[in-house]
Design a protein around this motif. Sequence first.
Motif, PDB file in Angstrom:
ATOM      1  N   ASP A  74       0.843  -1.209   0.000  1.00 37.35           N
ATOM      2  CA  ASP A  74       0.000   0.000   0.000  1.00 37.35           C
ATOM      3  C   ASP A  74       0.872   1.250   0.000  1.00 37.35           C
ATOM      4  N   PHE A  75       1.920   1.201   0.801  1.00 38.44           N
ATOM      5  CA  PHE A  75       2.838   2.345   0.918  1.00 38.44           C
ATOM      6  C   PHE A  75       3.501   2.640  -0.421  1.00 38.44           C
ATOM      7  N   TRP A  76       4.037   1.590  -1.070  1.00 41.37           N
ATOM      8  CA  TRP A  76       4.744   1.816  -2.328  1.00 41.37           C
ATOM      9  C   TRP A  76       3.795   2.182  -3.458  1.00 41.37           C
ATOM     10  N   GLU A  77       2.562   1.707  -3.395  1.00 47.00           N
ATOM     11  CA  GLU A  77       1.586   2.099  -4.420  1.00 47.00           C
ATOM     12  C   GLU A  77       1.258   3.582  -4.289  1.00 47.00           C
ATOM     13  N   LYS A  78       1.145   4.068  -3.045  1.00 49.25           N
ATOM     14  CA  LYS A  78       0.901   5.504  -2.838  1.00 49.25           C
ATOM     15  C   LYS A  78       2.059   6.344  -3.363  1.00 49.25           C
ATOM     16  N   ARG A  79       3.266   5.785  -3.289  1.00 52.31           N
ATOM     17  CA  ARG A  79       4.417   6.527  -3.783  1.00 52.31           C
ATOM     18  C   ARG A  79       4.514   6.469  -5.305  1.00 52.31           C
ATOM     19  N   LYS A 120      -2.884  15.607  -1.541  1.00 48.41           N
ATOM     20  CA  LYS A 120      -2.179  15.859  -0.294  1.00 48.41           C
ATOM     21  C   LYS A 120      -1.809  14.539   0.373  1.00 48.41           C
ATOM     22  N   ALA A 121      -0.732  14.563   1.142  1.00 46.93           N
ATOM     23  CA  ALA A 121      -0.396  13.389   1.948  1.00 46.93           C
ATOM     24  C   ALA A 121      -1.521  13.167   2.955  1.00 46.93           C
ATOM     25  N   SER A 122      -1.877  11.922   3.154  1.00 51.98           N
ATOM     26  CA  SER A 122      -2.999  11.588   4.017  1.00 51.98           C
ATOM     27  C   SER A 122      -2.584  11.516   5.486  1.00 51.98           C
ATOM     28  N   LEU A 123      -3.588  11.359   6.350  1.00 48.41           N
ATOM     29  CA  LEU A 123      -3.313  11.191   7.775  1.00 48.41           C
ATOM     30  C   LEU A 123      -2.521   9.908   8.011  1.00 48.41           C
ATOM     31  N   ASP A 124      -2.827   8.873   7.216  1.00 45.28           N
ATOM     32  CA  ASP A 124      -2.072   7.619   7.325  1.00 45.28           C
ATOM     33  C   ASP A 124      -0.598   7.842   6.975  1.00 45.28           C
ATOM     34  N   ASP A 125      -0.360   8.683   5.969  1.00 51.18           N
ATOM     35  CA  ASP A 125       1.020   9.008   5.603  1.00 51.18           C
ATOM     36  C   ASP A 125       1.731   9.696   6.764  1.00 51.18           C
ATOM     37  N   LEU A 126       1.002  10.583   7.444  1.00 47.14           N
ATOM     38  CA  LEU A 126       1.574  11.307   8.574  1.00 47.14           C
ATOM     39  C   LEU A 126       1.930  10.346   9.700  1.00 47.14           C
ATOM     40  N   LEU A 150       5.780  22.315  13.880  1.00 44.83           N
ATOM     41  CA  LEU A 150       4.842  22.360  12.767  1.00 44.83           C
ATOM     42  C   LEU A 150       3.518  21.723  13.166  1.00 44.83           C
ATOM     43  N   GLN A 151       2.424  22.293  12.683  1.00 47.15           N
ATOM     44  CA  GLN A 151       1.113  21.711  12.910  1.00 47.15           C
ATOM     45  C   GLN A 151       0.947  20.464  12.031  1.00 47.15           C
ATOM     46  N   PRO A 152       0.049  19.537  12.411  1.00 42.99           N
ATOM     47  CA  PRO A 152      -0.154  18.320  11.606  1.00 42.99           C
ATOM     48  C   PRO A 152      -0.410  18.604  10.125  1.00 42.99           C
ATOM     49  N   LYS A 153      -1.211  19.632   9.826  1.00 41.76           N
ATOM     50  CA  LYS A 153      -1.503  19.952   8.417  1.00 41.76           C
ATOM     51  C   LYS A 153      -0.237  20.435   7.705  1.00 41.76           C
ATOM     52  N   GLU A 154       0.604  21.148   8.442  1.00 44.58           N
ATOM     53  CA  GLU A 154       1.864  21.609   7.840  1.00 44.58           C
ATOM     54  C   GLU A 154       2.794  20.434   7.575  1.00 44.58           C
ATOM     55  N   GLU A 157       1.732  18.787   4.500  1.00 47.27           N
ATOM     56  CA  GLU A 157       2.161  19.550   3.335  1.00 47.27           C
ATOM     57  C   GLU A 157       3.606  19.212   2.971  1.00 47.27           C
ATOM     58  N   VAL A 158       4.476  19.141   3.978  1.00 47.60           N
ATOM     59  CA  VAL A 158       5.884  18.810   3.729  1.00 47.60           C
ATOM     60  C   VAL A 158       6.004  17.388   3.166  1.00 47.60           C
ATOM     61  N   LEU A 159       5.219  16.464   3.705  1.00 47.33           N
ATOM     62  CA  LEU A 159       5.233  15.089   3.191  1.00 47.33           C
ATOM     63  C   LEU A 159       4.779  15.044   1.738  1.00 47.33           C
ATOM     64  N   THR A 160       3.847  15.912   1.372  1.00 45.66           N
ATOM     65  CA  THR A 160       3.384  15.963  -0.007  1.00 45.66           C
ATOM     66  C   THR A 160       4.523  16.329  -0.949  1.00 45.66           C
ATOM     67  N   TRP A 161       5.397  17.244  -0.505  1.00 43.87           N
ATOM     68  CA  TRP A 161       6.555  17.608  -1.332  1.00 43.87           C
ATOM     69  C   TRP A 161       7.435  16.379  -1.572  1.00 43.87           C
ATOM     70  N   ILE A 162       7.550  15.529  -0.555  1.00 39.65           N
ATOM     71  CA  ILE A 162       8.377  14.331  -0.676  1.00 39.65           C
ATOM     72  C   ILE A 162       7.723  13.300  -1.583  1.00 39.65           C
ATOM     73  N   TYR A 163       6.440  13.024  -1.320  1.00 37.82           N
ATOM     74  CA  TYR A 163       5.772  11.929  -2.012  1.00 37.82           C
ATOM     75  C   TYR A 163       5.428  12.262  -3.460  1.00 37.82           C
ATOM     76  N   ASP A 164       4.999  13.486  -3.730  1.00 35.91           N
ATOM     77  CA  ASP A 164       4.570  13.815  -5.085  1.00 35.91           C
ATOM     78  C   ASP A 164       5.679  14.396  -5.954  1.00 35.91           C
ATOM     79  N   PHE A 165       6.613  15.148  -5.351  1.00 35.31           N
ATOM     80  CA  PHE A 165       7.707  15.722  -6.127  1.00 35.31           C
ATOM     81  C   PHE A 165       9.009  14.958  -5.925  1.00 35.31           C
ATOM     82  N   HIS A 166       8.997  13.976  -5.003  1.00 37.76           N
ATOM     83  CA  HIS A 166      10.160  13.132  -4.746  1.00 37.76           C
ATOM     84  C   HIS A 166      11.363  13.931  -4.251  1.00 37.76           C
TER      85      HIS A 166
END
Length: 356
Positions: A74-79, A120-126, A150-154, A157-166
């Motif tokens: 599941d993790f690698w499919e999300k990536r 966006k990165a999900s709560l599970d990703d967090l 950082l707040q959870p939503k922030e 956001e940072v995780l999204t930079w990692i997962y979607d833009f690598h």
Amino acid sequence: MGFKKQVETIDFGTISIENIFINDFMPTANGTYVKVYLIGYKYANDGNITLDISNSTVSKHLSVPMEDVLNAWDFWEKRGIIKKHKISDALGDYDVEFLSLRQLYIDNNFSQKTAEPSKKASLDDLIDSTKNPELNDMFYQIDQLMRRQLQPKERQEVLTWIYDFHHSPALILKAFLFAIEVKGIKNLNYTKSILTHWYDQGVISPEDADRYMETDSKSYAVYRAVYKTLGFTNRTVSAGDKELIDKWLQTYGLSLEFILAVLKERSTRTSNVNMKYMDAAITDLYQREVRSLSAFEEDLKRQQQVLNEKKAQRSTDENKGTASKAAVNKNRFHQFEQSKSDYTDKDLEKLLRNRR
């Protein structure tokens, strides 16, 4: 006539893992997920269709729960680096297709270079990120730079930079350092704009970022060079430390090469490396008119020569002391022997009778 190859009784085969996986994807995953990916990738490269390979096989091979194996896919499919092809409704009954990471890199850097993140990165990703030491360290460093948590939503956001833009965690830290130290802006959107600009310029690694920042901001490059020499890798350069470095460069007129050489040498003399100690050392050299690299090297040689002379003198003094003690002991012994020779045989017999 034919060509044959001996069949090995033990599997000594090799597989090739793309560096993109190691550099960009592996740092964001926990160890179990990496092991699941690698063993699955090995099975895919073996090409032996007679083997009945399943998620249960992976679970037994790695000695990990089936739940961890399924969570890994599941993790690698999300990536976006594998695809699951469902076979039946049974839990975990699907084929895993490994996507070409090189093709993914080409698509991201050329075909979709200006595209917005897909989601966006999900709560599970967090939650998953809390199990990853590198991501935990990244968020800790960011909190230190921002002077707040950082707040959870922030964080999402940072995780999204990692997962979607690598983007790698190390590259994201560079962007935060640049935004805060050079531009003086503590804002996630601004940091994201820096990453987007770097991305457009082909800056995709921490080393690329260092080279880019050296040309974009000379003063920043100097501060970072000083901190790197002292081992302060991800620490924000404080205002006080900037003043000290500026004093060395501008007021004293010392070269960066000289400063870094002094810092490196003085760091070997103490276990408590700090800027106050370094400032005292550089100021002392400046006042003694030791202001160039060659003069510093000569000063070190003189200090070593004085040290060697002191050691030699101590050794000489110790040898003299040892010889003096030996002479005293010898004299005492001789005196003792001499005192015995003063007695005659009759005197000795008389002494012995008296003791009885």
